[in-house]
Design an enzyme around this catalytic site. Structure first.
Site, PDB file in Angstrom:
ATOM      1  N   ASP A  70       0.878  -1.162   0.000  1.00 47.74           N
ATOM      2  CA  ASP A  70       0.000   0.000   0.000  1.00 47.74           C
ATOM      3  C   ASP A  70       0.927   1.229   0.000  1.00 47.74           C
ATOM      4  O   ASP A  70       2.096   1.121   0.378  1.00 47.74           O
ATOM      5  CB  ASP A  70      -0.869  -0.018   1.266  1.00 47.74           C
ATOM      6  CG  ASP A  70      -1.621   1.281   1.462  1.00 47.74           C
ATOM      7  OD1 ASP A  70      -2.372   1.681   0.555  1.00 47.74           O
ATOM      8  OD2 ASP A  70      -1.430   1.923   2.523  1.00 47.74           O
TER       9      ASP A  70
ATOM     10  N   ASP B 270      -0.183   5.109   0.570  1.00 51.15           N
ATOM     11  CA  ASP B 270      -0.501   6.161   1.539  1.00 51.15           C
ATOM     12  C   ASP B 270      -0.602   5.587   2.948  1.00 51.15           C
ATOM     13  O   ASP B 270      -1.439   4.724   3.214  1.00 51.15           O
ATOM     14  CB  ASP B 270      -1.836   6.835   1.185  1.00 51.15           C
ATOM     15  CG  ASP B 270      -1.696   7.740  -0.029  1.00 51.15           C
ATOM     16  OD1 ASP B 270      -0.571   8.223  -0.282  1.00 51.15           O
ATOM     17  OD2 ASP B 270      -2.698   7.972  -0.715  1.00 51.15           O
TER      18      ASP B 270
HETATM   19 MG   LIG Z   1      -2.923   3.222   3.267  1.00 45.20          MG
END
Ligand SMILES: [Mg+2]
Length: 222
Positions: free
Chosen positions: A9, A11
Site C-alpha cells: 500500500d 498512503d
Molecule cells: Mg494506506
C-alpha cells in the site's frame, strides 16, 4: 521455503501523505461550498474518490461528476506533494532494498490514481523496485475488495498465498485477507489502531516497519 512476493500500500505505509490529502479535500470542499472535517477524513480514509464523493458530498453523483471532482481534488493534492515533498516512512527504504536483494518481486497496490502514484514514486525515487504498479484507475472495486491486490499478484506472476501485503488501513487489511494473502499492518501514521487491524485479520501488527525483518516476512509464507 517459498519465496514471498511483496505488495505495498502507498498512503500511510510507504509514505505519509495524509496531510496533503486532508488539505486537498478541504480546498475542494470549499470550492463546492461544503464542509469537510477531520471526522469526515477519518471516516473515508483509504476509500476511492467516487466512494468518498458519494458518501460525503453527493450520493447521486454520476461517473462524470465523480471524475471531474476527483481530478479537482487530486490537482490540489499533487500541487501539495510537489510543493512540500514527502519522505519514505521508517524502515521502508531498508525493506525495499533487502527484498530486492533477495530477488523477491514487489508491487504497489494502491487506491490512489496513477498520477499521484507516478509523482510519489518519482519524489521518493522508488519506482525501480516495483515490477507492477496497480492503481485505483486499474480496478473497478476499491479496498476492502481484494481486486487491487489480486491484480498486482497476477502481474507479478505470484499466487496469492505467496503474497505479503503491507498496509496501514482496516479496509486494506480486509482486502489482503479476502484475497487469501498474508498481511503486515503498521500503525505508524496512527489512522487505524492496532486492535482494529488485528481484528481485520492482520498477521503481524507493528508500530513502525523499522521493527520488521525479512526473515519475519519470509516466515509468513514459509
Ligand atoms: Mg494506506
Amino acid at each position: 521455503m517459498t519465496t514471498p512476493a511483496i505488495i505495498w500500500d502507498v498512503d500511510g505505509t510507504l509514505v505519509d501523505t495524509a496531510e496533503h490529502h486532508f488539505s486537498a479535500w478541504k480546498r475542494f470542499a470549499e470550492e463546492i461550498g461544503q464542509p469537510f472535517t477531520r471526522a469526515d477524513f477519518a471516516a473515508t480514509f483509504g476509500m476511492r474518490n467516487p466512494e468518498i464523493l458519494r458518501k460525503l458530498f453527493e450520493p447521486g453523483a454520476d461517473e462524470a461528476l465523480c471524475a471531474k471532482w476527483g481530478e479537482q481534488k487530486e490537482n490540489h493534492y499533487r500541487k501539495s506533494v510537489r510543493d512540500e515533498g514527502t519522505q519514505l516512512l521508517p524502515g521502508v527504504a531498508r525493506l525495499l532494498k533487502e527484498f530486492a536483494e533477495r530477488g523477491w518481486p514487489q508491487a504497489v497496490g494502491s487506491s490512489a490514481p496513477l498520477g499521484n502514484l507516478d509523482l510519489l514514486l518519482s519524489v521518493t525515487n522508488t519506482r525501480r523496485y516495483f515490477g507492477a504498479v496497480i492503481t485505483g484507475d486499474d480496478v473497478s472495486r476499491g479496498k476492502p475488495d481484494p481486486e487491487v491486490f489480486l491484480t498486482a499478484a497476477a502481474k507479478l506472476g505470484a499466487t496469492p498465498i505467496r503474497c505479503v501485503v503491507f498496509e496501514d488501513a482496516v479496509a486494506g487489511v480486509e482486502a489482503a485477507k479476502a484475497g487469501g494473502m498474508k498481511c503486515v499492518a503498521v500503525t505508524f501514521v496512527k489512522h487505524h489502531p492496532a486492535g482494529k487491524l488485528r481484528a481485520a485479520g492482520a498477521d503481524v501488527v507493528v508500530a513502525s516497519l523499522g521493527e520488521i525483518t525479512v526473515e519475519q516476512v519470509a516466515a509468513l509464507v514459509g
